[in-house]
Design an enzyme around this catalytic site. Sequence first.
Site, PDB file in Angstrom:
ATOM      1  N   SER A   1      13.359  10.246  -3.583  1.00 24.66           N
ATOM      2  CA  SER A   1      13.947  10.963  -2.465  1.00 24.66           C
ATOM      3  C   SER A   1      14.776  10.004  -1.623  1.00 24.66           C
ATOM      4  CB  SER A   1      12.874  11.633  -1.612  1.00 24.66           C
ATOM      5  OG  SER A   1      12.137  10.662  -0.935  1.00 24.66           O
TER       6      SER A   1
ATOM      7  N   HIS B   1      20.926  14.253   1.600  1.00 17.60           N
ATOM      8  CA  HIS B   1      19.511  14.161   1.259  1.00 17.60           C
ATOM      9  C   HIS B   1      19.333  14.661  -0.165  1.00 17.60           C
ATOM     10  CE1 HIS B   1      15.761  16.666   0.777  1.00 17.60           C
ATOM     11  NE2 HIS B   1      15.259  15.454   0.906  1.00 17.60           N
TER      12      HIS B   1
ATOM     13  N   ARG C   1      11.411  15.661  -8.208  1.00 23.45           N
ATOM     14  CA  ARG C   1       9.999  15.322  -8.406  1.00 23.45           C
ATOM     15  C   ARG C   1       9.389  16.076  -9.586  1.00 23.45           C
ATOM     16  NH1 ARG C   1      11.077  18.470  -3.997  1.00 23.45           N
ATOM     17  NH2 ARG C   1      10.066  20.498  -4.042  1.00 23.45           N
TER      18      ARG C   1
ATOM     19  N   GLY D   1      -4.103   8.435   3.145  1.00 18.81           N
ATOM     20  CA  GLY D   1      -3.557   7.311   2.381  1.00 18.81           C
ATOM     21  C   GLY D   1      -2.062   7.360   2.209  1.00 18.81           C
ATOM     22  N   ALA D   2      -1.399   8.361   2.800  1.00 23.18           N
ATOM     23  CA  ALA D   2       0.052   8.443   2.660  1.00 23.18           C
ATOM     24  C   ALA D   2       0.688   7.286   3.420  1.00 23.18           C
ATOM     25  CB  ALA D   2       0.555   9.761   3.207  1.00 23.18           C
TER      26      ALA D   2
ATOM     27  N   GLU E   1       5.508   5.245   6.729  1.00 27.60           N
ATOM     28  CA  GLU E   1       6.824   4.601   6.890  1.00 27.60           C
ATOM     29  C   GLU E   1       7.803   5.079   5.813  1.00 27.60           C
ATOM     30  OE1 GLU E   1       8.152   2.852   9.218  1.00 27.60           O
ATOM     31  OE2 GLU E   1       6.619   1.770  10.311  1.00 27.60           O
ATOM     32  N   SER E   2       7.268   5.378   4.619  1.00 28.56           N
ATOM     33  CA  SER E   2       8.140   5.862   3.540  1.00 28.56           C
ATOM     34  C   SER E   2       8.515   7.317   3.751  1.00 28.56           C
ATOM     35  CB  SER E   2       7.446   5.704   2.186  1.00 28.56           C
ATOM     36  OG  SER E   2       7.160   4.350   1.952  1.00 28.56           O
TER      37      SER E   2
END
Lengths: 390, 390
Positions: A175, A189, A193, A342-343, A346-347
């Site tokens: 992405s 954008h 996936r 757990g994501a 920042e990404s």
Amino acid sequence: MFRTIRASFRAFSTIGVVQSRKRNAWRYPAGFFLLGTGAAVWWTSKSVHADRRKQKINPSHFMALPITNVDKLENNPDDMRTRMELMIMRVQADFCRALEAEEFAGKRFTVDRWERNEGGGGITCVLQDGEVFEKAGVNISVVSGNLPPGAVQQMRSRGKKLSDGPLPFFAAGVSAVIHPRNPLVPTIHFNYRYFEVEDSTGEKQWWFGGGTDLTPYYLNEEDSVHFHKTLKGACDEHDATYYPRFKKWCDEYFHIPHRKECRGIGGIFFDDLDEPSQDDAFAFVSSCANSVIPSYLPLVRKHKNDAYGDPQRTWQLLRRGRYVEFNLIYDRGTKFGLHTPGARFESILMSLPLTARWEYMHEPKANSREGQLMEVLKNPRDWLKLEQKP
Amino acid sequence: MFRTIRASFRAFSTIGVVQSRKRNAWRYPAGFFLLGTGAAVWWTSKSVHADRRKQKINPSHFMALPITNVDKLENNPDDMRTRMELMIMRVQADFCRALEAEEFAGKRFTVDRWERNEGGGGITCVLQDGEVFEKAGVNISVVSGNLPPGAVQQMRSRGKKLSDGPLPFFAAGVSAVIHPRNPLVPTIHFNYRYFEVEDSTGEKQWWFGGGTDLTPYYLNEEDSVHFHKTLKGACDEHDATYYPRFKKWCDEYFHIPHRKECRGIGGIFFDDLDEPSQDDAFAFVSSCANSVIPSYLPLVRKHKNDAYGDPQRTWQLLRRGRYVEFNLIYDRGTKFGLHTPGARFESILMSLPLTARWEYMHEPKANSREGQLMEVLKNPRDWLKLEQKP
């Protein structure tokens, strides 16, 4: 929750170049070269026979080492997991290099390769405060584990049949969100996936999703047509019904209900694509991902030197405020990501612009250039005039 | 969905001043003066007896005419709806005038009085691009109708017992977010509200909610203690357990889970307060609302002339990005508001700063002034050292 290794892209790519130069002169044994920064580069010669089953992987072109062990990838060349991971790694690298080439003073992406305790990881590439790109983020992730309850609920609400109990999943995607500095260059954008979920009976479901969409600050009809035409070309190679269906889906998805306006001029968007076959769907998604550069880079080149002043800059920042509203309030990916244990936030939030602005009750005049954009955002256009054709 | 009348505050307040000056000279008959801008001012003399039952309402002090018909308010002085509406109107006007007095060049609030098709309306006051306040929004709303399904669900999840079928409600509240220009002056937010829901059996439930909290960009221990001490003073007049309970609730509520940090240094926050009596709860909420000016204005006066440079400004914008994240992703009021049919989104989103910034992976050094703030945001402090006292 995750471990990040910042790879100096400059160092990494330099090694890559050295290797390519020497490729014909001598051969490295298959193995790892551990760089000082912690990133590892793996290289070996191409096999003489270009058979996918036997082809060795050359990660020196990638922004960092793949998330899955290269041996494992090489041993499972036909597995969709492998094919998708290699595709998104390539798309990420191609796109980052294409953007870097547009910068005037050689600004490069920083590369963070991160691992997730729960399984898998990703590579987050960000170019911040460039001359052409104010903030550009290109991320890949390859993750696995058990589906969090929120995701199960979301998928069921979309009609997926999922059994109770733990649901092992695999997801791989690329992405990107590119916020240029010049208000005459649009924001792009895209996201592609692949998803796999295993039932308690061992039955596997898989699907693809994704899309590419454009968010201009000023309307340029020619650019809009070029963008949509390029996407339509990628779609038409596979199914003539894809572009019209996915164009409509895109207009509906990237919509800000409280403002009754779209985020941008659309593009394509689709989800839960599991036909006609896994090979065909993968080929389609690959075509879409490959069409990003030809759809967007010409617009960057055309407008990056356009003159603009404070009023255009202010308007750009106001529109970016709307972008933030959409991403934080409505975007399924962002919401789902931030609520997933757990994501790597920042990404996820690399999609936010460097700067944004909110003015109370701002409304441009209808006959201004800003008003012309608003008209299109309120009433999405049939850019390729498909409905008028026989 | 709603109709907005922009009242020129300057014109409105001038009329108010003229009236006050002439108050002792001659008397208007009870009635309306329709201003050119569409706002109406109603004034009459105070009754000789200061009995609440007979007291006339003088709306000239307010930012605009009350939402409820003044006759109706005067005829129902003991109804909590009336008392709350008049209290929030007064708090709005007092706070707006106190902020205006801090501006150097006489910048004033613009006043939008709006009506909602579904019932009721509000008054949104915004001061944008001032010298001291970059964006200040002070809103009151007095709305009624049937509870939307989302609200019913949210209230049930909080433990409210609500019957099936239409649920007529009434809500009145004041809310404000003040974003100063100088990074040494903190941002303040407060919100006080009263809610009534009627069951299908005709049984009425009521409760109050609200809070005040501070979001500094740089930590000043003295200011933080002053702020919390003022709120504690307001709480302690009513119940010694309120401040410690509501201080904790505030730290828990204004928390950004994905960043594992609080939005600011807290304050007080509470909801569903329906004891010990309606009168007592109203008196408590009034004390809290009255404590906003003494808790905040001294900090504005103390720091509005402090020197700062680009690094402090950049840090302020980054922290404002976090403010936007909290408000758009987590804040119950914002989420609920934006999903409510007929909601006036401009009044909800007036809480967003004029400008905000997002940098990928920004983290201040631990021993910097920015790092000192982060330490407190990650680990909320017991500002008044209550836990150390016997």
